[in-house]
Design a protein around this motif. Structure first.
Motif, PDB file in Angstrom:
ATOM      1  N   THR A 164      -5.195  56.430   3.644  1.00  0.00           N
ATOM      2  CA  THR A 164      -6.717  56.141   3.560  1.00  0.00           C
ATOM      3  C   THR A 164      -7.065  55.840   1.985  1.00  0.00           C
ATOM      4  O   THR A 164      -6.419  55.361   1.105  1.00  0.00           O
ATOM      5  CB  THR A 164      -7.426  57.682   3.292  1.00  0.00           C
ATOM      6  OG1 THR A 164      -6.535  58.499   2.417  1.00  0.00           O
ATOM      7  CG2 THR A 164      -7.044  58.746   4.621  1.00  0.00           C
TER       8      THR A 164
ATOM      9  N   ALA B 295      -8.617  53.496  13.429  1.00  0.00           N
ATOM     10  CA  ALA B 295      -8.674  54.234  12.234  1.00  0.00           C
ATOM     11  C   ALA B 295     -10.421  53.841  11.883  1.00  0.00           C
ATOM     12  O   ALA B 295     -11.462  53.905  11.782  1.00  0.00           O
ATOM     13  CB  ALA B 295      -8.527  52.873  11.594  1.00  0.00           C
TER      14      ALA B 295
ATOM     15  N   ILE C 206     -14.118  56.626   7.496  1.00  0.00           N
ATOM     16  CA  ILE C 206     -13.184  56.582   6.028  1.00  0.00           C
ATOM     17  C   ILE C 206     -13.110  55.234   6.047  1.00  0.00           C
ATOM     18  O   ILE C 206     -12.216  54.323   6.938  1.00  0.00           O
ATOM     19  CB  ILE C 206     -12.640  56.916   4.976  1.00  0.00           C
ATOM     20  CG1 ILE C 206     -11.647  58.018   5.563  1.00  0.00           C
ATOM     21  CG2 ILE C 206     -13.199  58.569   4.724  1.00  0.00           C
ATOM     22  CD1 ILE C 206     -10.573  58.169   5.737  1.00  0.00           C
TER      23      ILE C 206
ATOM     24  N   THR D  37      -9.811  52.544   5.613  1.00  0.00           N
ATOM     25  CA  THR D  37      -8.467  52.850   6.014  1.00  0.00           C
ATOM     26  C   THR D  37      -7.822  51.355   5.277  1.00  0.00           C
ATOM     27  O   THR D  37      -8.079  50.386   5.565  1.00  0.00           O
ATOM     28  CB  THR D  37      -7.993  53.283   7.104  1.00  0.00           C
ATOM     29  OG1 THR D  37      -8.812  52.424   8.520  1.00  0.00           O
ATOM     30  CG2 THR D  37      -8.580  55.252   7.664  1.00  0.00           C
TER      31      THR D  37
END
Length: 123
Positions: free
Chosen positions: A20, A106, A111, A113
């Motif tokens: 992350t 992902a 978020i 990554t």
């Protein structure tokens, strides 16, 4: 949630992983959606490790409810994520397959990554 991940920030089981780059709360549904996308692309070959667990309950009051009357009921479980945390790891497939599978997984996450490879990996 300040700072970077102090633990869970290096590959421990597999040769490939997703790391992350931001803070967030990952819900159990988001983690499961990413896991399904990764395992389907890998045709259930190799092995996948999930390195986070949603153990934090989040409560919410029902809509059209006045203030007061205690705390709301739990409606979701989340995993607090800090930058640098490894979420998924994979092993037993080629680099190209792992890269595409991790990209698909992902895309299911809210978020940014980054794909990481073990330092001593030789194809």
């Amino acid at each position: 949630m300040k700072g970077n991940a102090q633990r869970g920030n290096q590959l421990a089981f597999g040769s490939f992983g997703i790391k992350t780059l931001e803070n967030c709360w990952l819900t159990a549904q988001q983690i499961e959606a990413a896991r399904q996308a990764i395992s389907r692309y890998m045709n259930r070959e190799g092995q996948i490790w999930i390195r986070v667990f949603p153990s934090k309950p989040i409560t919410k009051k029902p809509l059209d409810t006045r203030m007061g009357k205690g705390k709301g009921d739990p409606y979701a479980f989340v995993a607090p994520i800090t930058p640098g945390r490894i979420i998924f790891e994979a092993e037993g497939v080629s680099l190209a397959v792992a890269k595409e599978a991790m990209r698909l997984g992902a895309n299911k996450l809210p978020i940014a990554t980054k794909f990481v490879v073990r330092r001593d990996y030789v194809e």
